[in-house]
Design a protein around this motif. Structure first.
Motif, PDB file in Angstrom:
ATOM      1  N   VAL A  38       0.837  -1.196   0.000  1.00  9.89           N
ATOM      2  CA  VAL A  38       0.000   0.000   0.000  1.00  9.89           C
ATOM      3  C   VAL A  38       0.875   1.250   0.000  1.00  9.89           C
ATOM      4  N   GLN A  39       1.919   1.252   0.822  1.00  5.12           N
ATOM      5  CA  GLN A  39       2.813   2.410   0.901  1.00  5.12           C
ATOM      6  C   GLN A  39       3.522   2.673  -0.422  1.00  5.12           C
ATOM      7  N   ALA A  40       3.837   1.614  -1.158  1.00  2.00           N
ATOM      8  CA  ALA A  40       4.611   1.760  -2.388  1.00  2.00           C
ATOM      9  C   ALA A  40       3.882   2.581  -3.442  1.00  2.00           C
ATOM     10  N   PHE A  41       2.550   2.598  -3.388  1.00  2.00           N
ATOM     11  CA  PHE A  41       1.787   3.308  -4.412  1.00  2.00           C
ATOM     12  C   PHE A  41       1.279   4.670  -3.938  1.00  2.00           C
ATOM     13  N   GLU A  42       1.540   5.025  -2.685  1.00  2.00           N
ATOM     14  CA  GLU A  42       0.985   6.260  -2.141  1.00  2.00           C
ATOM     15  C   GLU A  42       1.609   7.510  -2.751  1.00  2.00           C
ATOM     16  N   ALA A  43       2.941   7.524  -2.880  1.00  2.00           N
ATOM     17  CA  ALA A  43       3.645   8.760  -3.253  1.00  2.00           C
ATOM     18  C   ALA A  43       3.347   9.223  -4.677  1.00  2.00           C
ATOM     19  N   ASP A  44       3.185   8.291  -5.611  1.00  2.00           N
ATOM     20  CA  ASP A  44       3.051   8.662  -7.017  1.00  2.00           C
ATOM     21  C   ASP A  44       1.604   8.773  -7.488  1.00  2.00           C
ATOM     22  N   GLY A  45       0.658   8.454  -6.617  1.00  2.00           N
ATOM     23  CA  GLY A  45      -0.749   8.656  -6.937  1.00  2.00           C
ATOM     24  C   GLY A  45      -1.326   7.704  -7.969  1.00  2.00           C
ATOM     25  N   ALA A  46      -0.824   6.486  -8.016  1.00  2.00           N
ATOM     26  CA  ALA A  46      -1.385   5.506  -8.956  1.00  2.00           C
ATOM     27  C   ALA A  46      -2.839   5.214  -8.586  1.00  2.00           C
ATOM     28  N   ARG A  47      -3.691   5.152  -9.604  1.00  2.00           N
ATOM     29  CA  ARG A  47      -5.094   4.898  -9.334  1.00  2.00           C
ATOM     30  C   ARG A  47      -5.537   3.513  -9.796  1.00  2.00           C
ATOM     31  N   ARG A  48      -4.920   2.995 -10.856  1.00  2.00           N
ATOM     32  CA  ARG A  48      -5.274   1.657 -11.333  1.00  2.00           C
ATOM     33  C   ARG A  48      -4.041   0.772 -11.283  1.00  2.00           C
ATOM     34  N   ILE A  49      -4.188  -0.374 -10.649  1.00  2.00           N
ATOM     35  CA  ILE A  49      -3.058  -1.278 -10.439  1.00  2.00           C
ATOM     36  C   ILE A  49      -3.425  -2.650 -11.001  1.00  2.00           C
ATOM     37  N   LEU A  50      -2.515  -3.230 -11.748  1.00  2.00           N
ATOM     38  CA  LEU A  50      -2.746  -4.544 -12.350  1.00  2.00           C
ATOM     39  C   LEU A  50      -1.855  -5.586 -11.686  1.00  2.00           C
ATOM     40  N   VAL A  51      -2.446  -6.735 -11.393  1.00  2.00           N
ATOM     41  CA  VAL A  51      -1.705  -7.856 -10.824  1.00  2.00           C
ATOM     42  C   VAL A  51      -2.210  -9.134 -11.464  1.00  2.00           C
ATOM     43  N   GLU A  52      -1.308 -10.067 -11.750  1.00  2.00           N
ATOM     44  CA  GLU A  52      -1.717 -11.342 -12.322  1.00  2.00           C
ATOM     45  C   GLU A  52      -2.455 -12.182 -11.284  1.00  2.00           C
ATOM     46  N   ALA A  53      -3.440 -12.947 -11.737  1.00  2.00           N
ATOM     47  CA  ALA A  53      -4.138 -13.877 -10.858  1.00  2.00           C
ATOM     48  C   ALA A  53      -3.170 -14.957 -10.398  1.00  2.00           C
ATOM     49  N   SER A  54      -3.151 -15.200  -9.091  1.00  2.00           N
ATOM     50  CA  SER A  54      -2.258 -16.202  -8.510  1.00  2.00           C
ATOM     51  C   SER A  54      -2.772 -16.552  -7.116  1.00  2.00           C
ATOM     52  N   THR A  55      -2.038 -17.402  -6.413  1.00  2.00           N
ATOM     53  CA  THR A  55      -2.428 -17.779  -5.059  1.00  2.00           C
ATOM     54  C   THR A  55      -2.512 -16.568  -4.143  1.00  2.00           C
ATOM     55  N   GLU A  56      -1.602 -15.609  -4.309  1.00  2.00           N
ATOM     56  CA  GLU A  56      -1.519 -14.449  -3.416  1.00  2.00           C
ATOM     57  C   GLU A  56      -2.356 -13.259  -3.889  1.00  2.00           C
ATOM     58  N   SER A  57      -2.861 -13.306  -5.117  1.00  2.00           N
ATOM     59  CA  SER A  57      -3.419 -12.090  -5.716  1.00  2.00           C
ATOM     60  C   SER A  57      -4.672 -11.569  -5.013  1.00  2.00           C
ATOM     61  N   GLU A  58      -5.501 -12.444  -4.457  1.00  2.00           N
ATOM     62  CA  GLU A  58      -6.768 -11.986  -3.895  1.00  2.00           C
ATOM     63  C   GLU A  58      -6.566 -11.126  -2.652  1.00  2.00           C
ATOM     64  N   TRP A  59      -5.706 -11.577  -1.725  1.00  2.00           N
ATOM     65  CA  TRP A  59      -5.524 -10.770  -0.525  1.00  2.00           C
ATOM     66  C   TRP A  59      -4.812  -9.458  -0.857  1.00  2.00           C
ATOM     67  N   VAL A  60      -3.919  -9.480  -1.850  1.00  2.00           N
ATOM     68  CA  VAL A  60      -3.248  -8.253  -2.272  1.00  2.00           C
ATOM     69  C   VAL A  60      -4.272  -7.286  -2.867  1.00  2.00           C
ATOM     70  N   ALA A  61      -5.154  -7.811  -3.720  1.00  2.00           N
ATOM     71  CA  ALA A  61      -6.173  -6.959  -4.342  1.00  2.00           C
ATOM     72  C   ALA A  61      -7.090  -6.344  -3.290  1.00  2.00           C
ATOM     73  N   ARG A  62      -7.495  -7.153  -2.317  1.00  2.00           N
ATOM     74  CA  ARG A  62      -8.392  -6.632  -1.275  1.00  2.00           C
ATOM     75  C   ARG A  62      -7.701  -5.572  -0.422  1.00  2.00           C
ATOM     76  N   ALA A  63      -6.417  -5.772  -0.133  1.00  7.39           N
ATOM     77  CA  ALA A  63      -5.675  -4.786   0.666  1.00  7.39           C
ATOM     78  C   ALA A  63      -5.563  -3.461  -0.074  1.00  7.39           C
ATOM     79  N   LEU A  64      -5.286  -3.508  -1.375  1.00 12.69           N
ATOM     80  CA  LEU A  64      -5.148  -2.274  -2.155  1.00 12.69           C
ATOM     81  C   LEU A  64      -6.505  -1.614  -2.385  1.00 12.69           C
ATOM     82  N   GLU A  65      -7.545  -2.406  -2.585  1.00  9.17           N
ATOM     83  CA  GLU A  65      -8.884  -1.840  -2.760  1.00  9.17           C
ATOM     84  C   GLU A  65      -9.349  -1.146  -1.488  1.00  9.17           C
ATOM     85  N   ALA A  66      -8.998  -1.716  -0.343  1.00 11.25           N
ATOM     86  CA  ALA A  66      -9.361  -1.090   0.929  1.00 11.25           C
ATOM     87  C   ALA A  66      -8.679   0.264   1.087  1.00 11.25           C
ATOM     88  N   ALA A  67      -7.526   0.435   0.417  1.00 14.77           N
ATOM     89  CA  ALA A  67      -6.805   1.710   0.476  1.00 14.77           C
ATOM     90  C   ALA A  67      -7.284   2.692  -0.593  1.00 14.77           C
TER      91      ALA A  67
END
Length: 340
Positions: A38-67
């Motif tokens: 979450v911190q990595a994307f704060e400074a540059d103001g990214a609004r749309r983030i893409l991640v490949e579907a994988s075992t870890e992708s769902e919790w990462v997506a939920r954490a970023l969406e919550a932010a």
């Protein structure tokens, strides 16, 4: 607009942030934790983030969406997303660069994100599957050790293995070797039974699973597995798409007037496919009136192509029947014999 991408790994992940013109604003390797991502994307103001579907992708997506970010969980099988990236030279930096460009240009295909309820069911089914596989491995080891001494374990259910071993004249030295395996089997039995009962109770309260169980051969575990695998029946336009998604359709190599079909593709969930094939065996071996139409069709096919091909074909038909029952909110009713 600023765009981001993550090449996700279990310990460290590579991130890349670009602007609307594709200029790189940040290219960084960060620990794969909620806080650091979450911190990595704060400074540059990214609004749309893409991640490949994988075992870890769902919790990462939920954490970023919550932010507050828009997160795209993309299908990694969509080749166009990777542009001109060459797999012979594969690095995290190259991968995340391709993903960031795909995010900026909109060249991606969204992967289906399983609902929280069905994700929990998948986890429960996975636990039961692992326990059953452990029991199967233990029984295989017991049989192998007995055979080394010229002993044979008579046929029976998995729950009676310990009792059947006790009925054999096992030498004292071998009995000492078998003791840890038999103790593990004794301990596993109640755990598997408890897990199975919990899933059966859940299937009894799920209206979709109840309808699916109206098909002969389809029990609570098969019904829950099918339901959890599809998750949302509305995302499949037809029964054929379901069979294809489960890997139950023949592979094909056709060009011009040549048309070659091979073995089934085996794409998608291996567990759902295995469960449907198990249900097909049960349906075919049943001798009730309700199974007669599909059984007659499978008998005719088996006479021409063999039992295994007939059962796989029957599993494909069952997948389409289950889809129709779920889609239409109906239950299985026996019909006239199906034409071959």
């Amino acid at each position: 607009m600023v765009y981001g991408a993550i090449d996700l790994h279990s310990r460290f992940s590579q991130i890349r942030i670009v602007d609307a013109d594709g200029a790189v604003l940040r290219d960084q390797r960060v620990p794969t934790t909620r806080e650091r991502l979450v911190q990595a994307f704060e400074a540059d103001g990214a609004r749309r983030i893409l991640v490949e579907a994988s075992t870890e992708s769902e919790w990462v997506a939920r954490a970023l969406e919550a932010a507050g970010y828009e997160v795209i969980v993309a299908d990694p099988n969509y080749a166009a997303m990777y542009g001109r990236r060459q797999r012979r030279i594969k690095t995290d930096t190259r991968d995340v660069a391709a993903l960031a460009e795909a995010c900026r240009l909109g060249i991606f295909r969204r992967a289906h994100r399983v609902s929280p309820a069905q994700r929990a069911v998948r986890q429960q089914l996975g636990v039961r599957r692992q326990l059953v596989q452990m029991r199967t491995a233990l029984i295989s080891q017991v049989r192998a050790l007995l055979r080394q001494e010229g002993l044979r374990l008579r046929s029976g259910s998995s729950t009676s293995v310990v009792d059947r071993v006790a009925q054999l004249a096992v030498p004292a030295s071998l009995r000492a070797v078998l003791t840890p395996l038999l103790e593990a089997l004794t301990a596993l039995g109640p755990v598997i039974a408890h897990t199975t009962r919990a899933l059966e109770q859940q299937a009894a309260t799920d209206t979709v699973a109840v309808r699916l169980q109206s098909v002969p051969g389809v029990g609570p575990i098969v019904a829950l597995t099918f339901r959890a695998t599809l998750d949302d029946v509305a995302r499949f336009p037809s029964a054929g798409h379901v069979s294809s998604a489960l890997g139950l359709v023949p592979s094909e190599d056709s060009s011009g007037e040549r048309c070659r079909r091979g073995h089934i593709t085996k794409l998608g969930s291996r567990e759902a496919r295995a469960m449907l094939i198990q249900a097909a065996w049960t349906h075919w071996r049943s001798r009730t009136v309700r199974t007669a139409p599909l059984r007659a069709w499978a008998d005719h096919l088996a006479a021409r192509r063999g039992a295994r091909i007939a059962v796989v074909a029957l599993a494909r038909r069952l997948s389409r029947i289950l889809f129709a029952l779920w889609r239409d909110g109906s239950v299985f009713r026996s019909a006239a014999p199906v034409a071959a």
